[in-house]
Write a protein that holds these residues in place. Sequence first.
Motif, PDB file in Angstrom:
ATOM      1  N   GLY A 175      -5.247   3.816  17.982  1.00 51.66           N
ATOM      2  CA  GLY A 175      -6.478   3.246  17.711  1.00 51.66           C
ATOM      3  C   GLY A 175      -7.188   2.910  18.862  1.00 51.66           C
ATOM      4  N   ASN A 219       1.009  -1.351  -0.139  1.00 53.66           N
ATOM      5  CA  ASN A 219      -0.014   0.074  -0.094  1.00 53.66           C
ATOM      6  C   ASN A 219       0.875   1.303  -0.169  1.00 53.66           C
ATOM      7  OD1 ASN A 219      -2.817  -1.001   0.019  1.00 53.66           O
ATOM      8  ND2 ASN A 219      -2.346  -1.654   2.044  1.00 53.66           N
ATOM      9  N   TYR A 234      -0.536   8.807   5.022  1.00 51.86           N
ATOM     10  CA  TYR A 234      -1.566   9.874   4.281  1.00 51.86           C
ATOM     11  C   TYR A 234      -1.221  11.042   5.069  1.00 51.86           C
ATOM     12  CZ  TYR A 234      -4.168   5.271   3.260  1.00 51.86           C
ATOM     13  OH  TYR A 234      -4.301   4.188   2.919  1.00 51.86           O
ATOM     14  N   VAL A 286       0.823   5.814  -0.731  1.00 54.99           N
ATOM     15  CA  VAL A 286       0.220   6.984  -0.995  1.00 54.99           C
ATOM     16  C   VAL A 286       1.209   7.778  -2.155  1.00 54.99           C
ATOM     17  CG1 VAL A 286      -0.306   9.213  -0.182  1.00 54.99           C
ATOM     18  CG2 VAL A 286      -0.584   7.467   1.331  1.00 54.99           C
ATOM     19  N   GLU A 308       5.325   5.617   9.112  1.00 60.51           N
ATOM     20  CA  GLU A 308       4.210   5.717   9.817  1.00 60.51           C
ATOM     21  C   GLU A 308       3.394   6.922   9.313  1.00 60.51           C
ATOM     22  OE1 GLU A 308       4.633   5.794  14.433  1.00 60.51           O
ATOM     23  OE2 GLU A 308       6.585   5.907  14.001  1.00 60.51           O
ATOM     24  N   ARG A 309       1.975   6.703   9.388  1.00 62.91           N
ATOM     25  CA  ARG A 309       1.128   7.633   8.902  1.00 62.91           C
ATOM     26  C   ARG A 309       1.429   8.388   7.560  1.00 62.91           C
ATOM     27  NH1 ARG A 309      -0.593  11.441  13.755  1.00 62.91           N
ATOM     28  NH2 ARG A 309       1.432  12.381  13.416  1.00 62.91           N
ATOM     29  N   LYS A 333     -10.768   7.729  -0.147  1.00 61.16           N
ATOM     30  CA  LYS A 333      -9.745   6.888   0.616  1.00 61.16           C
ATOM     31  C   LYS A 333      -9.050   7.801   1.544  1.00 61.16           C
ATOM     32  CE  LYS A 333      -7.050   2.762   0.872  1.00 61.16           C
ATOM     33  NZ  LYS A 333      -6.173   1.481   0.088  1.00 61.16           N
ATOM     34  N   VAL A 334      -8.403   8.648   0.881  1.00 63.78           N
ATOM     35  CA  VAL A 334      -7.201   9.597   1.555  1.00 63.78           C
ATOM     36  C   VAL A 334      -8.165  10.289   2.487  1.00 63.78           C
ATOM     37  CG1 VAL A 334      -5.656  11.434   1.269  1.00 63.78           C
ATOM     38  CG2 VAL A 334      -5.591   9.694  -0.368  1.00 63.78           C
ATOM     39  N   SER A 382      -4.260   6.794  -2.809  1.00 64.07           N
ATOM     40  CA  SER A 382      -3.515   5.575  -2.167  1.00 64.07           C
ATOM     41  C   SER A 382      -4.193   4.128  -2.441  1.00 64.07           C
ATOM     42  CB  SER A 382      -3.786   5.631  -0.945  1.00 64.07           C
ATOM     43  OG  SER A 382      -5.103   5.758  -0.241  1.00 64.07           O
ATOM     44  N   LYS A 431     -10.740   9.575   4.203  1.00 64.17           N
ATOM     45  CA  LYS A 431     -11.286   8.651   5.419  1.00 64.17           C
ATOM     46  C   LYS A 431     -10.092   8.464   6.150  1.00 64.17           C
ATOM     47  CE  LYS A 431     -13.300   3.944   6.134  1.00 64.17           C
ATOM     48  NZ  LYS A 431     -13.398   2.358   5.370  1.00 64.17           N
ATOM     49  N   GLU A 432      -8.864   8.415   5.891  1.00 64.33           N
ATOM     50  CA  GLU A 432      -7.898   8.077   6.731  1.00 64.33           C
ATOM     51  C   GLU A 432      -7.343   9.202   7.327  1.00 64.33           C
ATOM     52  OE1 GLU A 432      -6.306   5.127   7.314  1.00 64.33           O
ATOM     53  OE2 GLU A 432      -7.409   3.981   6.004  1.00 64.33           O
ATOM     54  N   THR A 433      -7.772  10.682   7.024  1.00 61.95           N
ATOM     55  CA  THR A 433      -7.029  11.758   7.736  1.00 61.95           C
ATOM     56  C   THR A 433      -8.182  12.749   7.973  1.00 61.95           C
ATOM     57  OG1 THR A 433      -7.136  12.739   5.500  1.00 61.95           O
ATOM     58  CG2 THR A 433      -5.000  11.710   5.960  1.00 61.95           C
TER      59      THR A 433
END
Length: 299
Positions: free
Chosen positions: A234, A28, A86, A30, A83-84, A155-156, A112, A158-160
């Motif tokens: 999380g 995966n 996005y 970005v 890490e992270r 999708k981006v 992504s 949603k992740e941020t």
Amino acid sequence: IESNLQKHQTRFISEDLINMKDLGEFRNVVTVFIEFDTLKKLGLIVKNISEAVQRFGGYLNKIDSGDKGNIAMILFGAPKAIERPYISGINFCLELNKVLKPLSNVKFSISSGEVFSGFIGGKYRMEYTALGESVNQSVRILSKTKWSEISVTEKVVKETISHFNFKKRGSFRLKGIKNQVMVRTVAGKGALDKNNLSGNTFGRDSQLKEMLNYLNKINKGNFIGLINIFGPAGIGKSRMILDLKAGLKEKDIYWCFLTCEQVLRQSLNPIKSFLSFFFEQKDNDTLQKNRKDFERIHK
């Protein structure tokens, strides 16, 4: 000769690539595309892009000038996982949008997904890159993006969503992609908002009660010290803070959110980010507009 070759090689090729054992893999990633409209200051543009890539943990894959325009492609999450990715990708674009504005018109697109990342080519010429639908999607979205905009896929978003604000740009049918793609633009960094989080707090009632009792001492004018909430990603730290905020009786309390970046570790960056948000300083606004907003809030 060999040692000299290796010494100079690392100036132009990432050590992550030199030390790679596999020729390719699916992962995966970005993908960020940048378009700029002039080559007059190409040296400065490339210098700023390269330095920002290093700060945010990305990989500058290529810079191309052709019938599609002057485009740079950057990967976050390949060849080395970070890490992270996005959040790093969007922060990277926000900073460059500000830095490159005096040099050229510039616009960005971010997507992504799972891609093939690895070496392609033959015996005499080979390059490291990423191939996949999300890469194609990102470059197609760039053509629908206006100057100074940062376009992203759902999708981006949603992740941020708990870190940035977004505006709806529209739904587009893109060449080579079967379904229409919803595109949004980054509207700046956002504060922690309950609407950005899903689910409910579970099993934290006693901890919330203890913190509420502690924080209510503010009503008596006492300095209460520090509360530290820690735990793995999380587990619900952000949700607990919002529930804590909602449970306080005292309304005249200022909440300041100073976000620490795990990748971009610059001195005072959380304070700078907070002040920019508090005084409504937006990268896409003119200097005059930002100054007017600052003076309005400062009064």
